[in-house]
Design a protein around this motif. Sequence first.
Motif, PDB file in Angstrom:
ATOM      1  N   ASP A 199       0.839  -1.206   0.000  1.00 56.26           N
ATOM      2  CA  ASP A 199       0.000   0.000   0.000  1.00 56.26           C
ATOM      3  C   ASP A 199       0.874   1.257   0.000  1.00 56.26           C
ATOM      4  OD1 ASP A 199       1.020  -0.344   2.505  1.00 56.26           O
ATOM      5  OD2 ASP A 199      -0.875  -0.158   3.581  1.00 56.26           O
ATOM      6  N   ALA A 200       1.924   1.224  -0.840  1.00 53.66           N
ATOM      7  CA  ALA A 200       2.894   2.324  -0.881  1.00 53.66           C
ATOM      8  C   ALA A 200       2.261   3.656  -1.268  1.00 53.66           C
ATOM      9  CB  ALA A 200       4.016   1.978  -1.867  1.00 53.66           C
ATOM     10  N   PHE A 201       1.114   3.619  -1.953  1.00 52.23           N
ATOM     11  CA  PHE A 201       0.460   4.848  -2.425  1.00 52.23           C
ATOM     12  C   PHE A 201      -0.627   5.358  -1.472  1.00 52.23           C
ATOM     13  CE2 PHE A 201       1.812   2.819  -6.477  1.00 52.23           C
ATOM     14  CZ  PHE A 201       2.634   3.825  -6.939  1.00 52.23           C
ATOM     15  N   LYS A 202      -0.793   4.705  -0.328  1.00 52.87           N
ATOM     16  CA  LYS A 202      -1.974   5.007   0.495  1.00 52.87           C
ATOM     17  C   LYS A 202      -2.016   6.461   0.971  1.00 52.87           C
ATOM     18  CE  LYS A 202      -0.046   3.310   4.899  1.00 52.87           C
ATOM     19  NZ  LYS A 202      -0.249   2.364   6.009  1.00 52.87           N
ATOM     20  N   HIS A 203      -0.849   7.049   1.311  1.00 54.37           N
ATOM     21  CA  HIS A 203      -0.842   8.444   1.777  1.00 54.37           C
ATOM     22  C   HIS A 203      -1.220   9.404   0.646  1.00 54.37           C
ATOM     23  CE1 HIS A 203       0.609   7.239   5.624  1.00 54.37           C
ATOM     24  NE2 HIS A 203       1.760   6.789   5.167  1.00 54.37           N
ATOM     25  N   ILE A 204      -0.684   9.128  -0.550  1.00 52.70           N
ATOM     26  CA  ILE A 204      -1.008   9.967  -1.710  1.00 52.70           C
ATOM     27  C   ILE A 204      -2.497   9.874  -2.020  1.00 52.70           C
ATOM     28  CG2 ILE A 204      -0.631  10.284  -4.193  1.00 52.70           C
ATOM     29  CD1 ILE A 204       2.219   9.293  -3.769  1.00 52.70           C
ATOM     30  N   GLU A 205      -3.036   8.640  -2.006  1.00 48.85           N
ATOM     31  CA  GLU A 205      -4.463   8.455  -2.284  1.00 48.85           C
ATOM     32  C   GLU A 205      -5.318   9.156  -1.235  1.00 48.85           C
ATOM     33  OE1 GLU A 205      -5.146   4.243  -4.361  1.00 48.85           O
ATOM     34  OE2 GLU A 205      -3.976   4.089  -2.533  1.00 48.85           O
ATOM     35  N   ALA A 206      -4.913   9.042   0.032  1.00 52.65           N
ATOM     36  CA  ALA A 206      -5.684   9.678   1.120  1.00 52.65           C
ATOM     37  C   ALA A 206      -5.718  11.192   0.958  1.00 52.65           C
ATOM     38  CB  ALA A 206      -5.076   9.303   2.471  1.00 52.65           C
ATOM     39  N   ILE A 207      -4.573  11.780   0.587  1.00 55.48           N
ATOM     40  CA  ILE A 207      -4.500  13.242   0.401  1.00 55.48           C
ATOM     41  C   ILE A 207      -5.414  13.681  -0.749  1.00 55.48           C
ATOM     42  CG2 ILE A 207      -2.999  15.158  -0.301  1.00 55.48           C
ATOM     43  CD1 ILE A 207      -0.705  13.689   1.187  1.00 55.48           C
ATOM     44  N   ILE A 208      -5.312  12.972  -1.886  1.00 56.71           N
ATOM     45  CA  ILE A 208      -6.115  13.344  -3.059  1.00 56.71           C
ATOM     46  C   ILE A 208      -7.605  13.172  -2.774  1.00 56.71           C
ATOM     47  CG2 ILE A 208      -6.633  12.776  -5.473  1.00 56.71           C
ATOM     48  CD1 ILE A 208      -3.676  11.974  -5.780  1.00 56.71           C
ATOM     49  N   GLN A 209      -7.965  12.078  -2.080  1.00 57.02           N
ATOM     50  CA  GLN A 209      -9.379  11.816  -1.797  1.00 57.02           C
ATOM     51  C   GLN A 209      -9.952  12.774  -0.755  1.00 57.02           C
ATOM     52  OE1 GLN A 209      -8.940   7.685  -0.889  1.00 57.02           O
ATOM     53  NE2 GLN A 209      -9.159   7.029  -3.023  1.00 57.02           N
ATOM     54  N   SER A 210      -9.081  13.487  -0.039  1.00 56.31           N
ATOM     55  CA  SER A 210      -9.542  14.485   0.927  1.00 56.31           C
ATOM     56  C   SER A 210      -9.757  15.858   0.288  1.00 56.31           C
ATOM     57  CB  SER A 210      -8.534  14.609   2.082  1.00 56.31           C
ATOM     58  OG  SER A 210      -8.456  13.407   2.804  1.00 56.31           O
ATOM     59  N   MET A 211      -9.448  15.965  -1.000  1.00 52.39           N
ATOM     60  CA  MET A 211      -9.685  17.215  -1.739  1.00 52.39           C
ATOM     61  C   MET A 211     -11.119  17.246  -2.263  1.00 52.39           C
ATOM     62  SD  MET A 211      -6.210  17.344  -4.073  1.00 52.39           S
ATOM     63  CE  MET A 211      -4.570  17.293  -3.344  1.00 52.39           C
ATOM     64  N   THR A 212     -11.638  18.429  -2.491  1.00 52.03           N
ATOM     65  CA  THR A 212     -12.960  18.562  -3.109  1.00 52.03           C
ATOM     66  C   THR A 212     -12.812  18.311  -4.613  1.00 52.03           C
ATOM     67  OG1 THR A 212     -12.682  20.913  -3.598  1.00 52.03           O
ATOM     68  CG2 THR A 212     -13.588  20.333  -1.427  1.00 52.03           C
TER      69      THR A 212
END
Length: 448
Positions: A367-380
Amino acid sequence: MFDNLSDKLDKAFHILKGHGKITDVNVADTLKEVRRALLDADVNFKIAKDFTTRVKEKAIGENVLTTLQPGQLMVKIVKDELTELMGGDAAGVNLSGNPTVILMSGLQGSGKTTFSGKLANFLKTKKNKKPLLVACDIYRPAAINQLHVVGGQIGVEVYSEPENKNPVEIAQNAIKHAKANGFNVVIVDTAGRLAVDEEMMNEIANVHKAIEPHETLFVVDAMTGQDAVNTAKAFNDRLNFDGVILTKLDGDTRGGAAISIKSVVNKPIKFIGTGEKMEAIDVFYPNRMADRILGMGDVVSLVERAQEQYDEEEARKLQKKIAKNEFGFDDFLAQIQQIKKMGNMKDLVGMIPGAGKALKDVEIEDDAFKHIEAIIQSMTPAERSKPSLIDVKRKTRIAKGSGTKIEQVNQLMKQFDQMSKMMKMMQGGGGKNMMKAMAGMKGGMPKM
């Protein structure tokens, strides 16, 4: 996979470094370490001994290429011999029948039921087949339910008769059902046991005799090492199976089963399991595996996986967005999803020549991308489509919503901006502009 073996072989080849030519003395020292590396990888002693004998004969023979250094020559000879030991050429699955009947055999816990699903998914998506899964494991609790769950995940029908305790009848009825309903592949998942026993062998032999499968595959857990080879021999003596499937190869750092099994049963390894997902199945290529064992990577497999995920229409749309400077975080997230579909990150990195060795002490999580995905998914939605809207206040909210620090959000924003510029310049003038873009990026290429 094969991390320990790769390290030890690399150390063995270092013995020849600095020598001007191969001699009886230095080749003996090198091959002593090679043999030790193979034994540590749980390769059968006789196979390891015969292997090093063949390598020695070729290394000190007359056909020495003067353009190669001794170490390079030894690597080439070992690669060729490893390839031959593991089967030489890739062996395809026999799909000649109508329907093609494939019988799965193996011990309990080898991953047989899961791999039956992976094989069905592979044949459905890669070979354009209509497979039917058949539940003939009438002993293990919830085995039938497990196969139905697997079938549901991949959209493949499962045939079962929960009240029938005769696996021969179930298999025969399933083939009739397949013929009547247009299925062109029937995959029969049979019962396994915790050890090889006469009752199990008789039962699967009866199923085999009754349905006369076009392909009989033996599924074995690669992590059981030499025991896997011994079990394969016992099954082959009764079933005379057509090929081997090695599961859980991604968790085995030794690799003895993959190297030994072909020599013992003289049957090819046809597929390998490289993870838990239904897509984690690969055709076994002995030459590519030899490259990976010797730290040379596997670029061909990496490119093939990338091509499988490549969508020409989506690529065309993305190209237009880049040209109009409309590349946003939704597009970036879509690219990440494409990479994730290619397989687990550690496996992908191992396919890049030299990368596995350089990053051997670095833990690469799936899950190396999980932080990047979390940041993007927290954007409007507006922020994802137009990143320039994101100011300090919005960054603070995004960091809080994604469970990350504002520094991580800033880092992603910076890298995204650099990547967007690079992609824009690549659009404009090919390699020349791409080199300019890369040179202008502070700190080099963006880090994931």
